[in-house]
Design an enzyme around this catalytic site. Structure first.
Site, PDB file in Angstrom:
ATOM      1  N   HIS A 118      65.381  11.210  13.699  1.00  0.00           N
ATOM      2  CA  HIS A 118      66.652  10.805  14.315  1.00  0.00           C
ATOM      3  C   HIS A 118      66.545   9.390  14.903  1.00  0.00           C
ATOM      4  O   HIS A 118      67.351   8.506  14.587  1.00  0.00           O
ATOM      5  CB  HIS A 118      67.015  11.824  15.408  1.00  0.00           C
ATOM      6  CG  HIS A 118      68.299  11.537  16.112  1.00  0.00           C
ATOM      7  ND1 HIS A 118      69.499  12.111  15.738  1.00  0.00           N
ATOM      8  CD2 HIS A 118      68.589  10.733  17.158  1.00  0.00           C
ATOM      9  CE1 HIS A 118      70.465  11.677  16.531  1.00  0.00           C
ATOM     10  NE2 HIS A 118      69.928  10.830  17.404  1.00  0.00           N
ATOM     11  N   GLU A 119      65.518   9.194  15.747  1.00  0.00           N
ATOM     12  CA  GLU A 119      65.379   7.876  16.388  1.00  0.00           C
ATOM     13  C   GLU A 119      65.010   6.810  15.364  1.00  0.00           C
ATOM     14  O   GLU A 119      65.359   5.640  15.533  1.00  0.00           O
ATOM     15  CB  GLU A 119      64.342   7.942  17.512  1.00  0.00           C
ATOM     16  CG  GLU A 119      64.625   8.977  18.602  1.00  0.00           C
ATOM     17  CD  GLU A 119      65.998   8.836  19.259  1.00  0.00           C
ATOM     18  OE1 GLU A 119      66.575   7.734  19.236  1.00  0.00           O
ATOM     19  OE2 GLU A 119      66.501   9.851  19.805  1.00  0.00           O
ATOM     20  N   HIS A 130      68.165   5.319  14.100  1.00  0.00           N
ATOM     21  CA  HIS A 130      68.628   4.260  15.019  1.00  0.00           C
ATOM     22  C   HIS A 130      67.823   2.976  14.811  1.00  0.00           C
ATOM     23  O   HIS A 130      68.363   1.867  14.778  1.00  0.00           O
ATOM     24  CB  HIS A 130      68.436   4.710  16.473  1.00  0.00           C
ATOM     25  CG  HIS A 130      69.449   5.700  16.964  1.00  0.00           C
ATOM     26  ND1 HIS A 130      70.807   5.462  16.929  1.00  0.00           N
ATOM     27  CD2 HIS A 130      69.300   6.921  17.546  1.00  0.00           C
ATOM     28  CE1 HIS A 130      71.458   6.510  17.462  1.00  0.00           C
ATOM     29  NE2 HIS A 130      70.564   7.407  17.834  1.00  0.00           N
ATOM     30  N   GLU A 187      75.056   6.091  15.955  1.00  0.00           N
ATOM     31  CA  GLU A 187      74.734   7.515  15.814  1.00  0.00           C
ATOM     32  C   GLU A 187      74.841   7.950  14.357  1.00  0.00           C
ATOM     33  O   GLU A 187      74.102   8.826  13.905  1.00  0.00           O
ATOM     34  CB  GLU A 187      75.657   8.346  16.711  1.00  0.00           C
ATOM     35  CG  GLU A 187      75.202   9.770  16.903  1.00  0.00           C
ATOM     36  CD  GLU A 187      73.858   9.896  17.626  1.00  0.00           C
ATOM     37  OE1 GLU A 187      73.400   8.909  18.246  1.00  0.00           O
ATOM     38  OE2 GLU A 187      73.259  10.986  17.549  1.00  0.00           O
TER      39      GLU A 187
END
Lengths: 495, 495
Positions: B262-263, B266, B292
């Site tokens: 997820h990160e 980003h 996001e």
């Protein structure tokens, strides 16, 4: 509206900027990925530029002048004097010169890392020449404003009030006395059986554990600080966030530990500064001579004593799971007080260390004066070290590339190491006279008596008095070389 | 002298301040000793205050106006528009309100850490009320200046151009469609045999190694970033210094790894922003909906696909030294696509996640409007979660204390999570249509085809166009809920 309270608010903002720069600087040397260097240089340059703008803003001189006529208590008066000193230093250097120097230093420090690893002075030379050029400009600008020579002006930035006129006669005594003393010590140690070596490897995690135990014993406050790793050990960070670093060598356990003790001495000073003045100039450490005295009073005076090794020996045996005659206190003490001329300043024993400083002092005063070019530095360094200590670096990694100070823009800093060593000896002699159970405490890992005396006489005074006053009131005498020479004779020739 | 080039220089200084704050903020959540919190709060408040002063300085409005009449290329024109937007946001909030809010946030974040651990909402309530009070003031001040409601004004700070009038109809579709969809998925999954569980413990070092391998596969540039640990995972740092964090649970290997992915999504956005504009507003990420979308397109769209688990399964088996049917790709895929209503937002599956956001959106719009008091938050939170998902937190640690956003001053941020999920679904469908070998690449751990498409359509556009334009040009349609609902039906009901 009174000027003084508004000055305190402004200087609290400056302290916050200084703290931010301290943490970013720490990060640059510990964790930062290589590709971030350019952005980090921008960040630090902008923070320094903004601090400079605030410190030299159009109304600052007026507010300082107005505050001088206001009713102030002695602490506020001392604080105002430090504010004015900061202002004078900053106002004498144009803002674009400050930012240019900050950028040049960030660039040179990054280059130094690889140039040092590859022993490639030529790669560093252009960046170093640019740093020197800007340091000379800064020294000239400050010197003109403060009525000092360029070198004294740079020195004053690290050690307020310190001058070549003070240093030169003290260093002359060391130049005269130390060669004979080092030879006598070497002769005596040659007649003794050699101390038994400690065979590695020593796992990094175990070394780190011992380091943390020693920091705890010395009184380091871990709620307001950290221990980490960097190529060149230092004490940095911010108020209430004092971060020391070390580097681990799996073949040499004493190296990292003595480094930790050294930086812990710096950290105790930072953590012991007067809380009531924590955001103000009067609450900062007084200068680098006193700062270095605090690292050396822990590392050299306290922790290379026979008493301290009686505490350290069982700690090392238990933590490393070792035993045998080489791990006895007496052998460790002899290992820790071995004197031998060597190439690396940070590895030098306390008797030969001043020679490394005399060399760098000679070289940097010559470079600032324009009498020595960067291109000629490696030759002058190697020749000078041979003359002072009888050893010659086989390459520049072990020679003039070993220290970060010059690429790091810290010109005028080196002499404070040896001034600090002299101060440490003078303070420790006074502490032993004033605190009867000091050495007995060290033999049990109890730094409380020593720390208590240092807190009172040095740490808690911050910058509320001048360095000379602090030393004289703590020891009953002005700073000189005698206590240091007495200490060397007592430890190495008379024990 | 032209105004535009001088504006670029000023905004480069602001970017450096922003980067400094980013690193200090990262440090606060990863390494900082507790006792440093007060000093760190001062540092961040002063940096934000200075940035605010620069952005709202007396001549800024004039320079922006002057630059509008100068000859600019389209990129410069877009950059100028972003400068003006930043200025409008900042100029509408008084400097002392900015500093007060920064200090209140630093304090509340520290309190939140212990209050959350102890499930003690009462301890956080006063600090949270102060943060809310200041957020309402900020929303009112910005709203008055921008012609927006206070909540829209806060939202615009995270997602330029986003409005409640856009969100409400989209969220209404989700409110109507999701309960039935979640029930249908649950019914279908209940009819299948349960996936086999993965039995721990999974050593942290092995988990970290897998995380680094996945980041490498995804294209994370480690020369310009790091992976570390924090209580609440995030992507922070600075330009060319993108630092993501995760937290490790020795009993659950998928949790940290999906967090890392997820990160990493980003981070790929941050590392792929247009290099030519790296210090300028036009070079920044466009807003939190797109941000996001980039984390979720990696974590949810790409890395919970059946194809990706064919790559992940052998990597996990080899790294953890495990084997057996539970480590086969199909079982891992079924574990990774399990749908079940739960208490914790960050642990929620993609089908129930929007309910957590609908709840927080309802609550924070009510609190900003003054219709819900901080004291009533725990009850409203628990009641709302029960109504939306049929589960009730047994305590506040698992309820309204689980997220850092409200004590952290990020009001108006929550809806962008679900807007991002919708955008991710819409973008991924477009990418699959445009890049034939995309899914085949993922099955071999090759993110190149997906990353290349995202670099071109999203990352490299920075803030050179509006969010709506970027999404429409990438997908051929405005942002809506349909692609997300189609994705859920395809993955969970039709596969």
């Amino acid at each position: 509206m009174r000027a003084y309270p508004s000055l305190e608010r402004t200087f609290a903002r400056l302290a916050a900027l200084e703290g931010a720069s301290g943490i970013l600087g720490w990060d640059s040397q510990t964790l930062m990925p290589d590709g971030a260097a350019e952005g980090r240089a921008d960040q630090l340059a902008v923070l320094r530029g903004l601090a400079h703008e605030i410190l030299t803003g159009p109304e600052m001189a007026d507010r300082l002048a107005a505050a001088r006529d206001e009713a102030l208590d002695p602490g506020q008066r001392a604080n105002l004097a430090e504010m004015a000193r900061s202002h004078r230093h900053a106002a004498s250097v144009p803002g674009d010169l400050v930012e240019a120097s900050s950028r040049a230093v960030s660039k040179a420090e990054m280059t130094w890392r690889t140039a040092r690893a590859d022993s490639d002075f030529a790669r560093l030379a252009p960046d170093l020449a640019e740093v020197l050029r800007l340091q000379r400009e800064i020294g000239q600008a400050k010197g003109a404003a403060l009525g000092l020579s360029p070198y004294d002006a740079l020195l004053d930035g690290y050690d307020p009030g310190m001058r070549r006129a003070v240093i030169d006669p003290i260093f002359a005594v060391l130049r005269a006395e130390l060669p004979g003393l080092v030879a006598a010590i070497a002769e005596r140690q040659a007649q003794e059986p050699a101390p038994l070596p400690l065979a590695g490897p020593f796992p990094v995690e175990a070394q780190r554990g011992i380091g943390l135990a020693l920091m705890t014993a010395a009184g380091f406050d871990f709620t307001r600080g950290r221990l980490d790793v960097s190529l060149h050990p230092f004490c940095g960070g911010a108020t209430d966030d004092v971060r020391i670093t070390t580097r681990y060598d799996e073949s040499d356990v004493m190296r990292a530990l003595m480094g930790v003790l050294h930086e812990t001495g710096h950290a105790l000073y930072e953590q012991g500064r007067p809380a009531a003045w924590r955001t103000q100039p009067a609450g900062q450490a007084r200068g680098m001579t006193l700062h270095e005295s605090q690292s050396l009073i822990v590392e050299m005076q306290a922790c290379r004593s026979a008493e301290f090794f009686r505490y350290l020996a069982p700690l090392l045996r238990d933590s490393l799971g070792r035993s045998g005659p080489e791990w006895e206190a007496e052998n460790l003490h002899r290992l820790g007080t071995r004197v031998a001329p060597g190439l690396i300043r940070v590895d030098a024993d306390e008797a030969t260390y001043p020679a490394h400083i005399l060399l760098r002092y000679d070289l940097e005063t010559a470079m600032i004066a324009g009498d020595l070019a960067v291109a000629d530095l490696p030759g002058a360094f190697n020749e000078g070290l041979h003359k002072l200590l009888g050893v010659t670096p086989p390459n520049d990694r072990l020679g003039c590339l070993q220290d970060i100070h010059w690429p790091g823009g810290a010109w005028g800093y080196f002499p404070t190491y040896t001034l600090g060593a002299l101060t440490a000896a003078q303070l420790f002699a006074a502490a032993r006279g004033a605190v009867p159970d000091l050495m007995a405490g060290l033999a049990q890992g109890d730094f409380g008596p020593l720390r208590g005396w240092l807190r009172r006489t040095i740490h808690a005074r911050g910058s509320l008095a001048e360095t000379g006053t602090i030393i004289a009131e703590a020891t009953g005498a002005p700073l000189g070389p005698e206590a240091f020479l007495r200490h060397l004779r007592a430890r190495y020739l008379e024990a």
